[in-house]
Design a protein around this motif. Structure first.
Motif, short mmCIF file in Angstrom:
data_model
loop_
_atom_site.label_atom_id
_atom_site.label_comp_id
_atom_site.label_asym_id
_atom_site.label_seq_id
_atom_site.Cartn_x
_atom_site.Cartn_y
_atom_site.Cartn_z
N VAL A 287 9.35 19.07 33.23
CA VAL A 287 8.79 17.75 32.94
C VAL A 287 8.53 16.98 34.23
O VAL A 287 7.51 16.31 34.38
CB VAL A 287 9.75 16.96 32.01
N GLN A 288 9.44 17.09 35.18
CA GLN A 288 9.27 16.38 36.46
C GLN A 288 7.98 16.76 37.16
O GLN A 288 7.32 15.93 37.78
CB GLN A 288 10.44 16.70 37.40
N ASP A 289 7.63 18.04 37.12
CA ASP A 289 6.46 18.52 37.86
C ASP A 289 5.15 18.42 37.07
O ASP A 289 4.07 18.50 37.63
CB ASP A 289 6.66 20.00 38.24
N LEU A 290 5.26 18.26 35.76
CA LEU A 290 4.10 18.34 34.88
C LEU A 290 2.98 17.34 35.21
O LEU A 290 1.81 17.73 35.29
CB LEU A 290 4.56 18.19 33.43
N PRO A 291 3.28 16.04 35.45
CA PRO A 291 2.18 15.11 35.73
C PRO A 291 1.40 15.47 37.00
O PRO A 291 0.16 15.46 37.00
CB PRO A 291 2.89 13.75 35.88
N PHE A 292 2.11 15.79 38.08
CA PHE A 292 1.43 16.10 39.33
C PHE A 292 0.58 17.36 39.20
O PHE A 292 -0.56 17.41 39.66
CB PHE A 292 2.45 16.27 40.46
N LEU A 293 1.13 18.39 38.58
CA LEU A 293 0.39 19.64 38.43
C LEU A 293 -0.81 19.47 37.50
O LEU A 293 -1.85 20.08 37.70
CB LEU A 293 1.32 20.74 37.92
N SER A 294 -0.67 18.61 36.48
CA SER A 294 -1.81 18.30 35.62
C SER A 294 -2.93 17.67 36.43
O SER A 294 -4.11 17.96 36.24
CB SER A 294 -1.39 17.35 34.49
N PHE A 295 -2.54 16.78 37.36
CA PHE A 295 -3.53 16.13 38.23
C PHE A 295 -4.16 17.15 39.18
O PHE A 295 -5.38 17.22 39.33
CB PHE A 295 -2.87 15.00 39.01
N ALA A 296 -3.32 17.95 39.83
CA ALA A 296 -3.80 18.89 40.85
C ALA A 296 -4.76 19.92 40.27
O ALA A 296 -5.74 20.30 40.92
CB ALA A 296 -2.62 19.58 41.52
N PHE A 297 -4.49 20.37 39.03
CA PHE A 297 -5.32 21.40 38.41
C PHE A 297 -6.31 20.82 37.40
O PHE A 297 -7.01 21.58 36.72
CB PHE A 297 -4.44 22.44 37.72
N GLU B 80 7.93 10.00 30.18
CA GLU B 80 7.03 9.07 29.50
C GLU B 80 5.60 9.59 29.52
O GLU B 80 4.87 9.52 28.53
CB GLU B 80 7.09 7.69 30.17
N TYR B 81 5.18 10.10 30.68
CA TYR B 81 3.84 10.68 30.82
C TYR B 81 3.66 11.79 29.79
O TYR B 81 2.65 11.85 29.08
CB TYR B 81 3.68 11.24 32.23
N THR B 82 4.64 12.67 29.70
CA THR B 82 4.55 13.82 28.80
C THR B 82 4.47 13.36 27.34
O THR B 82 3.68 13.90 26.55
CB THR B 82 5.76 14.75 29.01
N GLN C 163 -5.80 19.39 34.50
CA GLN C 163 -5.46 19.91 33.18
C GLN C 163 -4.58 18.92 32.43
O GLN C 163 -3.86 18.12 33.04
CB GLN C 163 -4.69 21.23 33.31
N ASP C 164 -4.63 18.98 31.12
CA ASP C 164 -3.71 18.22 30.28
C ASP C 164 -2.61 19.18 29.83
O ASP C 164 -2.60 19.68 28.71
CB ASP C 164 -4.44 17.63 29.07
N PHE C 165 -1.68 19.48 30.75
CA PHE C 165 -0.65 20.47 30.44
C PHE C 165 0.23 20.04 29.27
O PHE C 165 0.62 20.85 28.44
CB PHE C 165 0.21 20.76 31.67
N ALA C 166 0.56 18.74 29.19
CA ALA C 166 1.39 18.27 28.07
C ALA C 166 0.67 18.48 26.75
O ALA C 166 1.26 18.91 25.75
CB ALA C 166 1.76 16.81 28.26
N GLY C 167 -0.64 18.21 26.74
CA GLY C 167 -1.42 18.41 25.53
C GLY C 167 -1.53 19.87 25.16
O GLY C 167 -1.43 20.23 23.97
N ILE C 168 -1.74 20.72 26.16
CA ILE C 168 -1.83 22.17 25.90
C ILE C 168 -0.52 22.69 25.32
O ILE C 168 -0.51 23.44 24.35
CB ILE C 168 -2.20 22.92 27.20
N ILE C 169 0.58 22.28 25.94
CA ILE C 169 1.90 22.72 25.46
C ILE C 169 2.13 22.24 24.03
O ILE C 169 2.66 22.98 23.18
CB ILE C 169 3.01 22.20 26.40
N THR C 170 1.72 21.00 23.74
CA THR C 170 1.87 20.45 22.39
C THR C 170 1.07 21.27 21.39
O THR C 170 1.57 21.64 20.31
CB THR C 170 1.40 18.99 22.36
#
Length: 818
Positions: free
Chosen positions: A746-756, A574-576, A758-765
């Motif tokens: 996908v499972q790790d994406l929200p936490f890693l976005s927070f830690a770094f 859902e976050y992604t 970054q908007d990793f989902a947005g970048i990937i999109t």
């Protein structure tokens, strides 16, 4: 002296996703925060949910990652000089914490007040005896209940009122449900564990009303006492099966007007006596023999039922409640869709369709779990469906569950059950119950027989019998236009019809469109049922003549949502999707979303430009593609429906992410996160992996950086497509080596976005749509926490294995490592 104005407001979140709690609390929090951002207040949001989308909102809110404990909150109250706490977006977790904070005396000491619900109301709701006094005061009947501190008193009470009884710990340390005890032995056994999880060493014992109808009412009240009913829902199952495991129909289907009005009046009275400012969900037990009722639960906060009510009616509950919390009254709040200036939020919603919420399970992944349905919730998610009849809505709900999950829901093929096995399932309901009920009707069981065995209202068996009759007509009339048209009107999918005709689904679709000329049309979901002109952006399909949906103009993209929550992805998916939608809009696209998870974060009003509340099936996707003609279609990774669409020459942009997880249960020490764009590698940073495979943000020392950099430069040899990748690294004899390079999970994406940061989902999109994205590096956010997977083993009554696979996690949380 009370403060004249609340400056610093702390919103308490609900914590990580688990059974009984999806992303509905976070969805409410997002809407409240966006509304509060319009006024001069300092907003703070605290949660332990590592999949929270709040850090990435484009509004001014301080995100606090912390364990949801009293000590943690006391520290936050002191450090941030909090004036007000808002518990209504945090489910039962926030309500319990608010009670404990009040009892500790810290609220009085710091002159902190609660918003939306008073501390007195919270105290009354948490104590059944006190709540019964309140109900007696407003002349509402009460279930015989007592609070006990020992087994002897519990047994004495049970003998006086008679078995079965229900027990529930007072002020539980964990989320608990009422547990049914049919005899003295069960009561003694269950009390032992109930006392252990109670902070006060107290347990509530109440007379069971198992077998009564379970009805739900959602109401709203403002500060000046104006109230309205938003929605009424009726559980398919009687009390005895947790409402989260039951099919729910809205509006109510079997109540007389006298019964409905009696429950409506009671719900409004409760909101008034408790001085609710916002939403209140009231559950009732209704005696089917005489129409008398009892109140079984009061939730003065956002929960899955209020989320479903908002979706079912189109009434923006969270946005209206946010305005109430900000000091406005219902007569002042305008609903943005209504095209009349004098039509305010006091409109009591009316529905011209049927909405169904349908539970989904993950028992195939937990084969030893007991699938029998009782008062302990076991479904890991739900889907919803809309139709012009109960049959259509139910059929769409059934096919909303993807084929693999549908097969999981019944441990045995219902058609292969012996008569004794089938009767046992009818008397003792289990996951996938509706499939067994349909099989019983196919075998000739009468409506009266089934109603007597199951205590389910006969009305629903007439509806199921009608569906079986339609099955038979289809089976006996292959490629018959009239049979096809009737079946489609009552919700049958092309795949279901193909199964009955023993042909491929594409043959049914071709026949339906090219010869029978039977097409899907779309109806708007809005709270006035056409009484006022209303601009809605939400639609569902049916098979009637009039089509209310107008094709979206401009540059547009269709986003495939997450559908029902499942173990493995859940709130992270859902976050992604949430971030994907926002990035698509920043890139100039109008976003069309298809999703049918009633608790979905992505279904909040005004996020997507248009929403189709539809089963995520090939048929529905093709229908919407034909309706909207999107420029692009985007989805998370590769999964079954994507494969099926591609086979039908539909081009789908697949985000290069893993929908399962990274390499799990492998020996590793570090994980680097990199972008690879047209051969250019960028290292965002490195996190550590401890012996439990938990993430800990670490500061990359110069010594480590010297070792990691050469590895990262060579990572390209493992990469074929642009995207964000996890580089799994192991240290051996002080030497680092790459174990694997995989797309970011996908499972790790929200936490890693927070830690770094970054908007990793947005970048990937953006990489997926444009082939590149501007990369900015930010410092790793330091904190004394780690990333911990949350599993549903406890709710299933199973022992958690030593190294459970990440693919069976249901959520994720921050955990302190102090």
């Amino acid at each position: 002296m009370a403060r004249s104005r609340a400056k610093n407001i702390l919103i308490i979140g609900a914590g990580p996703t688990q059974i009984g709690r999806d992303t509905e609390s976070e969805a409410a929090a997002v809407q409240i925060i966006k509304n509060f951002a319009e006024i001069d207040r300092n907003l703070f949001y605290v949660t332990s949910d590592a999949n929270s989308v709040i850090p990435r909102l484009d509004v001014d809110v301080k995100f606090i990652e912390a364990e949801l404990t009293v000590n943690s909150l006391i520290q936050i109250l002191r450090e941030n000089e909090i004036d007000v706490i808002l518990p209504v977006a945090g489910n039962t977790v926030a309500l319990q914490l608010s009670e404990q904070l009040n009892e500790s005396g810290i609220l009085k000491e710091l002159n902190v007040r609660t918003m939306g619900v008073t501390t007195t109301t919270i105290h009354n709701i948490n104590n059944p005896e006190l709540m019964n006094r309140v109900l007696k005061h407003i002349k509402e009947p009460t279930i015989p209940t007592t609070v006990v501190e020992n087994v002897t008193d519990a047994l004495r009470f049970a003998k006086r009122v008679g078995f079965p009884v229900l027990i529930k710990p007072i002020a539980s340390l964990t989320k608990t449900n009422r547990i049914k005890c049919d005899n003295e032995h069960q009561l003694m056994e269950m009390l032992e564990s109930a006392f252990k999880v109670s902070i006060t060493n107290q347990v509530a014992v109440e007379k069971s009303v198992v077998g009564y109808k379970e009805i739900e009412m959602i109401v709203i009240r403002d500060a000046e006492g104006s109230k309205l009913l938003i929605n009424g829902g009726e559980n398919f199952n009687p009390i005895g099966v947790h409402s989260g495991d039951s099919i729910i129909f809205s509006p109510t289907q079997t109540l007389t007007d006298v019964e409905f009005q009696s429950l409506r009046t009671a719900a409004l009275k409760i909101a008034e006596i408790l001085k609710i400012k916002g939403v209140c969900h009231v559950q009732f037990a209704l005696d089917p023999t005489d129409g008398k009722h009892f109140i079984t639960r009061i939730n003065p906060f956002f929960d899955r039922s209020s989320a479903f009510a908002a979706r079912a009616t189109g009434y923006p509950i969270a946005n209206v409640v946010a305005k109430i919390l900000m000091g406005q009254n219902l007569r002042e709040i305008k609903l943005s869709g209504v095209q009349r200036h004098d039509s305010l939020a006091l409109i009591e919603p009316v529905m011209d369709h049927i909405a169904v919420r349908f539970p989904t399970w993950s028992f195939a992944s937990f084969k030893n779990a007991n699938q029998q349905l009782n008062t302990r919730m076991k479904s890991t998610g739900s889907v919803m469906a809309f139709g012009r009849s109960a049959e259509e809505a139910l059929q769409k709900a059934i096919r909303s569950v993807d084929s693999t999950t549908a097969a999981e829901q019944a441990a045995l093929d219902e058609s292969q059950l012996s008569e004794a096995q089938l009767i046992n399932v009818l008397i003792h309901p289990r996951a996938g119950e509706v499939y067994y009920l349909l099989e019983a009707i196919r075998r000739g069981y009468t409506v009266d027989e089934l109603a007597k065995m199951t205590h389910i209202d006969a009305f629903y068996f007439y509806k199921l019998r009608h569906l079986v009759k339609l099955e038979r007509r289809l089976r006996d009339n292959r490629f018959d236009m009239a049979a096809l048209q009737e079946a489609k009107y009552f919700g049958f999918g092309d795949t279901q019809i193909a199964h009955l005709w023993q042909v491929r689904s594409d043959e049914v679709r071709d026949f339906r469109i090219k010869k029978a000329h039977v097409f899907a049309t779309y109806k708007g979901v809005e709270p006035t049922a056409g009484e006022f002109p209303y601009l809605t952006n939400t639609y569902y399909s049916t098979f009637e003549d009039e089509d209310e949906a107008v094709r979206t103009t401009g540059k547009k993209i269709l986003v495939l949502g997450t559908a029902n929550s499942q173990v493995g992805t859940n709130s992270a998916a859902e976050y992604t999707t949430f971030q994907t939608i926002q990035r698509c809009q920043k890139l100039g696209y109008k976003v069309i979303l298809i999703n049918n998870n009633p608790n979905a974060l992505t279904l909040i009003p005004d996020l997507a430009d248009k929403i189709y509340l539809e089963p995520l099936t090939v048929e529905n996707c093709l229908n919407i593609i034909h309706q909207e003609k999107p420029d692009k279609i985007i989805a998370q990774g590769k999964w079954e429906i994507i494969t099926q669409l591609v086979l039908r020459n539909v081009q789908v942009e697949q985000l290069p992410v893993s929908r399962t997880t990274r390499s799990e249960n492998i020996e590793a020490d570090y994980m680097g996160v990199i972008s690879s764009i047209n051969g250019s590698i960028n290292l965002f940073g490195v996190v550590g992996i401890d012996e439990d495979n938990m993430f800990i943000p670490i500061e990359v020392s110069e010594a480590l950086k010297v070792k990691v950099d050469p590895l990262i430069k060579n990572a390209n040899q493992h990469i074929t497509n642009n995207g964000i990748y996890s580089v799994i690294i192991k240290e051996n004899m002080h030497q680092l080596q790459i174990v694997s390079v995989v797309p970011l999970a996908v499972q790790d994406l929200p936490f890693l976005s927070f830690a770094f940061d970054q908007d990793f989902a947005g970048i990937i999109t953006e990489i997926t749509l444009n082939g590149s994205s501007k990369i900015e590096n930010h410092p790793i956010i330091q904190g004394d926490y780690r990333y911990l997977h949350v599993y549903p083993y406890t709710q299933f009554g199973l022992k958690k294995p030593q190294n459970p696979p990440f693919s069976l996690a249901i959520g994720a949380e921050f955990q302190s490592i102090k």
